[in-house]
Scaffold this motif. Structure first.
Motif, PDB file in Angstrom:
ATOM      1  N   VAL A  26      40.853  27.776  33.256  1.00 13.65           N
ATOM      2  CA  VAL A  26      39.710  28.096  34.096  1.00 13.65           C
ATOM      3  C   VAL A  26      38.766  29.020  33.316  1.00 13.65           C
ATOM      4  N   ASP A  74      35.893  30.448  34.721  1.00 16.03           N
ATOM      5  CA  ASP A  74      35.363  31.493  35.610  1.00 16.03           C
ATOM      6  C   ASP A  74      35.777  31.179  37.048  1.00 16.03           C
ATOM      7  N   LEU A  75      35.236  31.936  37.982  1.00 16.53           N
ATOM      8  CA  LEU A  75      35.641  31.787  39.391  1.00 16.53           C
ATOM      9  C   LEU A  75      35.402  30.381  39.938  1.00 16.53           C
ATOM     10  N   LEU A 118      48.338  42.601  37.949  1.00 20.51           N
ATOM     11  CA  LEU A 118      47.313  43.193  38.813  1.00 20.51           C
ATOM     12  C   LEU A 118      45.934  42.811  38.272  1.00 20.51           C
ATOM     13  N   GLY A 119      45.069  42.319  39.149  1.00 19.62           N
ATOM     14  CA  GLY A 119      43.720  41.951  38.728  1.00 19.62           C
ATOM     15  C   GLY A 119      43.612  40.565  38.116  1.00 19.62           C
ATOM     16  N   ALA A 120      44.713  39.816  38.107  1.00 17.14           N
ATOM     17  CA  ALA A 120      44.673  38.464  37.526  1.00 17.14           C
ATOM     18  C   ALA A 120      43.827  37.527  38.383  1.00 17.14           C
ATOM     19  N   LYS A 125      45.040  36.775  42.067  1.00 20.21           N
ATOM     20  CA  LYS A 125      45.847  36.221  43.151  1.00 20.21           C
ATOM     21  C   LYS A 125      45.082  36.299  44.477  1.00 20.21           C
ATOM     22  N   THR A 126      44.480  37.468  44.722  1.00 21.76           N
ATOM     23  CA  THR A 126      43.711  37.607  45.967  1.00 21.76           C
ATOM     24  C   THR A 126      42.454  36.742  45.916  1.00 21.76           C
ATOM     25  N   GLU A 176      51.419  36.650  47.464  1.00 21.76           N
ATOM     26  CA  GLU A 176      51.125  37.341  46.212  1.00 21.76           C
ATOM     27  C   GLU A 176      52.358  38.125  45.763  1.00 21.76           C
ATOM     28  N   SER A 215      36.624  36.544  32.595  1.00 17.44           N
ATOM     29  CA  SER A 215      36.623  35.591  33.704  1.00 17.44           C
ATOM     30  C   SER A 215      37.487  34.360  33.418  1.00 17.44           C
TER      31      SER A 215
HETATM   32  N1  LIG Z   1      38.452  32.906  37.027  1.00 21.50           N
HETATM   33  C1  LIG Z   1      38.760  33.905  37.857  1.00 21.50           C
HETATM   34  N2  LIG Z   1      39.712  33.722  38.803  1.00 21.50           N
HETATM   35  C2  LIG Z   1      40.069  34.718  39.615  1.00 21.50           C
HETATM   36  N3  LIG Z   1      39.530  35.951  39.618  1.00 21.50           N
HETATM   37  C3  LIG Z   1      38.561  36.188  38.704  1.00 21.50           C
HETATM   38  C4  LIG Z   1      38.150  35.180  37.785  1.00 21.50           C
HETATM   39  N4  LIG Z   1      37.180  35.691  37.001  1.00 21.50           N
HETATM   40  C5  LIG Z   1      36.990  36.952  37.407  1.00 21.50           C
HETATM   41  N5  LIG Z   1      37.813  37.267  38.425  1.00 21.50           N
HETATM   42  C6  LIG Z   1      37.851  38.574  39.081  1.00 21.50           C
HETATM   43  O1  LIG Z   1      39.074  39.198  38.792  1.00 21.50           O
HETATM   44  C7  LIG Z   1      39.451  40.025  39.903  1.00 21.50           C
HETATM   45  C8  LIG Z   1      40.810  39.595  40.421  1.00 21.50           C
HETATM   46  O2  LIG Z   1      41.239  40.535  41.354  1.00 21.50           O
HETATM   47  P1  LIG Z   1      42.301  40.177  42.473  1.00 21.50           P
HETATM   48  O3  LIG Z   1      42.063  38.795  42.976  1.00 21.50           O
HETATM   49  O4  LIG Z   1      42.289  41.283  43.451  1.00 21.50           O
HETATM   50  O5  LIG Z   1      43.658  40.197  41.593  1.00 21.50           O
HETATM   51  P2  LIG Z   1      45.158  40.280  42.077  1.00 21.50           P
HETATM   52  O6  LIG Z   1      45.208  39.923  43.527  1.00 21.50           O
HETATM   53  O7  LIG Z   1      45.867  39.288  41.200  1.00 21.50           O
HETATM   54  O8  LIG Z   1      45.603  41.691  41.795  1.00 21.50           O
HETATM   55  C9  LIG Z   1      38.369  39.858  40.975  1.00 21.50           C
HETATM   56  O9  LIG Z   1      37.459  40.910  40.865  1.00 21.50           O
HETATM   57  C10 LIG Z   1      37.743  38.526  40.594  1.00 21.50           C
HETATM   58  O10 LIG Z   1      36.396  38.414  41.010  1.00 21.50           O
END
Ligand SMILES: Nc1ncnc2c1ncn2[C@@H]1O[C@H](COP(=O)(O)OP(=O)(O)O)[C@@H](O)[C@H]1O
Ligand SMILES: [Mg+2]
Length: 164
Positions: free
Chosen positions: A16, A18-19, A45-47, A49-50, A114, A138
């Protein structure tokens, strides 16, 4: 080769940029979802999942805002199907066990978990696993494994036909 953190090689690695790529995968899976679907999400964390869960919910027809369930543990929403969003990071296995998660897993809705690997023993035998690996700001590498005939078929179909 794709052996990530000791897990078996992924049946499918979806790259992927980006979003929007994450949304394509989330949308494709939301269309496949049926009562009793369980998706196990892992990754640092920050990957994302949410973020994945929020996009999945959107494509499942959830109109309410989907927040991170880090503090609520389990949140229920209404979409095309009920949507159960869990974050088990703060739960011990015993606490998770007491929550009676099977009510959700085997209910009428769709469950996204998660940090699912933390409650490995409590997950259903059949489950779709997604390990989100961060590769750049991203960019993400989604390691996807379908466990059980239904999810294996989903992964094969998506891998062969794409997710657009
Ligand atoms: N391709 C992508 N897929 C998912 N999130 C992304 C992507 N690119 C950037 N992001 C950003 O990364 C962050 C992921 O945070 P979050 O979803 O809270 O992570 P987690 O739940 O895994 O801790 C968000 O700020 C999101 O906008
Ligand atoms: Mg999260």
């Amino acid at each position: 080769m794709d052996d990530h953190k000791g897990n078996p090689p992924a049946q499918w690695v979806y790259e992927v940029e980006d979003l929007t790529g994450t949304e394509r995968l989330a949308g494709a899976l939301a269309r496949l979802a049926q009562p009793g679907t369980v998706i196990a999400l892992d990754g640092d964390l920050g990957a994302g999942k949410t973020a994945f869960s929020q996009l999945f919910a959107k494509h499942l027809g959830v109109k309410d805002t989907v927040n991170s369930p880090t503090f609520t543990l389990i949140k229920e929403y209404e979409g095309r199907l009920p949507f159960y969003h869990m974050d088990v990071y703060r739960l011990s296995l015993d606490e998770a066990d007491e929550l009676g998660l099977d009510e959700y897993f085997y209910g009428n809705g769709v469950t996204l978990v998660e940090w699912a690997s933390l409650i490995e023993e409590l997950l259903p035998q059949d489950v779709l696993r997604i390990y989100v690996e961060t590769v750049s700001a991203s960019g993400r590498r989604m390691h996807i494994n379908g466990q059980g005939a239904t999810y294996e078929a989903w992964v094969s179909a998506l891998r062969e036909n794409g997710v657009s």
